[in-house]
Design a protein around this motif. Structure first.
Motif, PDB file in Angstrom:
ATOM      1  N   ASP A   1      61.223  33.960  95.051  1.00 36.89           N
ATOM      2  CA  ASP A   1      60.227  34.029  96.116  1.00 36.89           C
ATOM      3  C   ASP A   1      59.133  35.057  95.830  1.00 36.89           C
ATOM      4  N   TYR A   2      59.436  36.040  94.979  1.00 35.04           N
ATOM      5  CA  TYR A   2      58.494  37.142  94.770  1.00 35.04           C
ATOM      6  C   TYR A   2      57.583  36.929  93.564  1.00 35.04           C
TER       7      TYR A   2
ATOM      8  N   PRO B   1      58.756  42.096  95.248  1.00 33.38           N
ATOM      9  CA  PRO B   1      60.227  42.152  95.239  1.00 33.38           C
ATOM     10  C   PRO B   1      60.706  43.378  95.992  1.00 33.38           C
ATOM     11  N   ARG B   2      61.828  43.252  96.676  1.00 34.31           N
ATOM     12  CA  ARG B   2      62.317  44.344  97.508  1.00 34.31           C
ATOM     13  C   ARG B   2      62.759  45.543  96.695  1.00 34.31           C
ATOM     14  N   TYR B   3      63.315  45.301  95.511  1.00 32.57           N
ATOM     15  CA  TYR B   3      63.989  46.364  94.789  1.00 32.57           C
ATOM     16  C   TYR B   3      63.283  46.800  93.511  1.00 32.57           C
TER      17      TYR B   3
ATOM     18  N   THR C   1      56.222  44.641  87.903  1.00 28.42           N
ATOM     19  CA  THR C   1      54.989  44.457  87.132  1.00 28.42           C
ATOM     20  C   THR C   1      55.045  43.245  86.204  1.00 28.42           C
ATOM     21  N   MET C   2      56.245  42.806  85.843  1.00 25.82           N
ATOM     22  CA  MET C   2      56.321  41.631  84.973  1.00 25.82           C
ATOM     23  C   MET C   2      56.055  40.328  85.737  1.00 25.82           C
ATOM     24  N   THR C   3      55.770  40.434  87.049  1.00 24.75           N
ATOM     25  CA  THR C   3      55.315  39.267  87.820  1.00 24.75           C
ATOM     26  C   THR C   3      53.800  39.317  88.033  1.00 24.75           C
ATOM     27  N   TRP C   4      53.139  40.382  87.563  1.00 16.48           N
ATOM     28  CA  TRP C   4      51.694  40.513  87.707  1.00 16.48           C
ATOM     29  C   TRP C   4      50.993  39.678  86.642  1.00 16.48           C
ATOM     30  N   TRP C   5      49.660  39.590  86.750  1.00 20.05           N
ATOM     31  CA  TRP C   5      48.889  38.809  85.786  1.00 20.05           C
ATOM     32  C   TRP C   5      47.471  39.373  85.658  1.00 20.05           C
TER      33      TRP C   5
ATOM     34  N   PRO D   1      56.207  48.521  99.322  1.00 22.63           N
ATOM     35  CA  PRO D   1      57.483  48.905  99.944  1.00 22.63           C
ATOM     36  C   PRO D   1      58.607  48.984  98.930  1.00 22.63           C
ATOM     37  N   ASN D   2      59.442  50.001  99.088  1.00 21.36           N
ATOM     38  CA  ASN D   2      60.587  50.226  98.208  1.00 21.36           C
ATOM     39  C   ASN D   2      61.856  50.070  99.034  1.00 21.36           C
ATOM     40  N   GLY D   3      62.581  48.976  98.827  1.00 19.37           N
ATOM     41  CA  GLY D   3      63.802  48.723  99.578  1.00 19.37           C
ATOM     42  C   GLY D   3      65.049  49.281  98.941  1.00 19.37           C
TER      43      GLY D   3
END
Length: 611
Positions: free
Chosen positions: A44-45, A579-581, A585-589, A302-304
């Protein structure tokens, strides 16, 4: 096969487990259903349609002299694990759930006596060689024999690893109590047996090793910079767990010895992303045109995660710190409220738990479930655990800490210390001098007021700043009095707690028991936490362990914030849902239609970079 022969008396149970185990696409701690079903398309993230391409430039601190992160030699490069695939990978929005990566399916025995991984036939290393069960067996045995000592602790519960066929590997366990062990084994990187057959695994160096992951090493400038390139034909690029991730064609890291210099380089556009760890900088150092014009973006994500514990730790191997009253006294002399107001712009909260920012953190007095855990240890743990809620000392923030000084002075006298000619001396009559080992210059401004407060008691605090290599060497050999250290936590603490707190890890080089704790009661609490069989039980055991650690005053607790502070140039994009946790950065582009502030260099150095 010796393990199987040893299990003959219980072979009926083993065969029953084999018969009823079901292959799964994911594994969870308490066998609850994972968030994502077997037919999920992406996490989802992530943005599954994120564009591929561009360069992601970051900064590292200190330096590196090794590309082998698995041994206790050298300083490994911080991102080298990106070249390796693991059997499974944890999602970043669930407490502790792993989805198969190299493993297509995962089977856990119903009685938790073994775990089986069935590998994907298409999995391969960067040279095209297929990944097979023999590589998994080789990796495990090599890490246990030649890897960092922490692996021998981490995998201590494994009795045997068996190659059942080229695509199946089974790990048999010594006991059935460790629920986390299948997930720990899922994190095992798969190393190429054929590559290491002609190389010395115990040798650190800068030869780019063969991997299988989404990136490979393209260029190295020893200790100064590194360049990774995306593997275009990466075998796992289309798996659901990877969709939307690893979008940059190139990753570069330039290393700086001074983070203040690195911050100036960020503002000049020399690199793209920075995670700010200094509250003063976050509040005052970004008043530049690029930020005002929203070309350089400041954002709090946010940092979960449980924030864990960071603190000024005492090395209990030093006779100076054996008495808990001494440790408590030294802690009283740190004025957090003044530091937060004068140095941190009021950004932080004092950390009151080793599991801060989670339901695992203790508070108040022990409840009935916790008392069942703690009562058998009465007399072996501090009495205050049962009678008094733990709370860090609180000052008025004025910088005047007379009450704390009086309390500290009395504690030191009770411990047998006293003052001679305006110097505090210990029980042997030796003037007390404490060396504080540092690698980060940013901490000096925090420690100077602490140094002055200790001087008021006649105690000399020497701030010893060394380079990254010396710091790692001295920390590894336990050659320090005090230093800054952190003990990160997840929402499902487990086997890593042995590395932090247990007696067996105290004298083992490479463990994370920097403090040198050797306490049978803490050993028992740690093991019972690891063996908790429900979430409710895990919480009670975490509370119990937390209380005992806090009342032993093993460190001077620091501070925390419940967000990640990041600054990045506007040619980068990231998903709408973080992502909550993790920062993720590896989901950035890289945005194809936005030009970087400074054109990307084709080499590994940034022009004009100061080290």
């Amino acid at each position: 096969m010796t393990r199987l022969r040893a299990l003959l008396p219980v072979c009926g149970l083993l065969l029953s487990g084999l018969a009823h185990a079901a292959p799964q696409h994911a594994v969870t701690l308490y066998n609850e259903a994972p968030k994502y079903p077997a037919n999920f398309q992406h996490f989802d993230y992530v943005n599954p349609d994120a564009p591929k391409g561009g360069t992601f430039r970051t900064a590292g601190s200190g330096g590196f002299d090794s590309l082998n992160p698995f041994i206790s030699k050298g300083v490994p490069e911080g991102d080298i694990n990106l070249i390796y695939d693991t059997l499974a990978r944890q999602s970043l929005d669930e407490p502790l759930t792993e989805y198969g990566l190299v493993a297509k399916t995962i089977e856990k025995a119903p009685d938790n006596s073994w775990v089986r991984f069935t590998l994907r036939p298409e999995a391969r290393f960067h040279d095209g060689h297929p990944m097979r069960a023999e590589d998994v067996v080789f990796t495990f045995n090599t890490l246990m024999k030649d890897g960092s000592p922490l692996y021998r602790t981490y995998y201590a519960g494994v009795a045997d690893v068996v190659e059942e066929n080229p695509l199946q590997v089974r790990f048999d366990f010594k006991t059935r109590d460790n629920r986390e062990l299948p997930l720990i084994l899922g994190q095992l990187p798969v190393l190429p047996k054929h590559y290491w057959a002609t190389r010395d695994f115990n040798r650190s160096g800068l030869e780019p090793p063969l991997g299988s992951g989404p990136y490979k090493v393209a260029a190295v400038n020893a200790g100064r910079s590194i360049r990774y390139e995306r593997v275009k034909d990466y075998w796992a690029k289309d798996l659901p767990i990877n969709r939307g991730s690893y979008n940059f064609d190139v990753l570069t890291t330039d290393y700086y010895r001074d983070n203040n210099v690195a911050l100036e380089a960020l503002k000049a556009g020399a690199f793209d992303f920075w995670q700010e760890m200094t509250a003063k900088n976050w509040a005052t150092a970004y008043d530049v045109p690029a930020v005002r014009e929203k070309r350089l973006i400041k954002e709090e994500l946010p940092n979960g995660n449980p924030v864990g514990m960071q603190g000024f730790i005492f090395n209990l191997r030093r006779p100076l710190f054996q008495d808990a009253r001494v440790r408590q006294a030294l802690g009283l002399m740190f004025d957090f409220e003044w530091s937060n107001r004068q140095l941190f712009n009021g950004a932080y909260t004092r950390t009151d738990s080793y599991f801060e920012n989670s339901d695992l953190a203790s508070s108040g007095l022990p409840d009935a479930d916790e008392l069942k855990i703690l009562e058998p240890l009465r007399g072996k743990i501090p009495d205050a655990v049962f009678t008094t809620p733990f709370k860090n000392p609180v000052t008025d923030g004025s910088g005047m800490i007379r009450d704390q000084q009086r309390q500290a002075y009395k504690l030191l006298l009770d411990a047998g210390w006293h003052v001679v000619n305006d110097r505090m001396v210990d029980t042997t009559g030796k003037p007390v001098t404490i060396e504080f080992l540092l690698a980060q210059p940013e901490f000096e401004r925090v420690l100077l007021p602490y140094k002055r407060n200790l001087a008021d008691l006649g105690i000399e605090l020497v701030l010893r700043r060394v380079d990254a290599s010396q710091y790692v060497t001295r920390r590894r050999s336990r050659d320090f009095d005090m230093m800054v250290s952190s003990f990160p936590q997840s929402d499902s603490p487990g086997n890593e707690q042995r590395e932090y707190w247990e007696s067996a890890s105290a004298d083992r080089q490479g463990s994370y028991n920097w403090i040198g704790i050797k306490d049978p009661a803490i050993d028992q609490l740690t093991e019972s936490l690891i063996n908790a069989d429900t979430r409710k039980s895990l919480i009670s055991h975490a509370h119990a362990l937390d209380r005992v650690l806090l009342w032993n005053y093993f460190l001077v607790p620091n501070w925390h914030i419940k967000t990640w502070r990041v600054a990045y140039w506007n040619h980068l994009g990231h998903p709408a849902v973080s992502p909550r946790y993790d920062v993720g950065t590896m989901t950035w582009w890289a945005k194809p239609d936005v030009t970087p502030a400074i054109p990307v260099s084709t080499g590994t150095d940034s022009p004009g970079k100061e080290h």
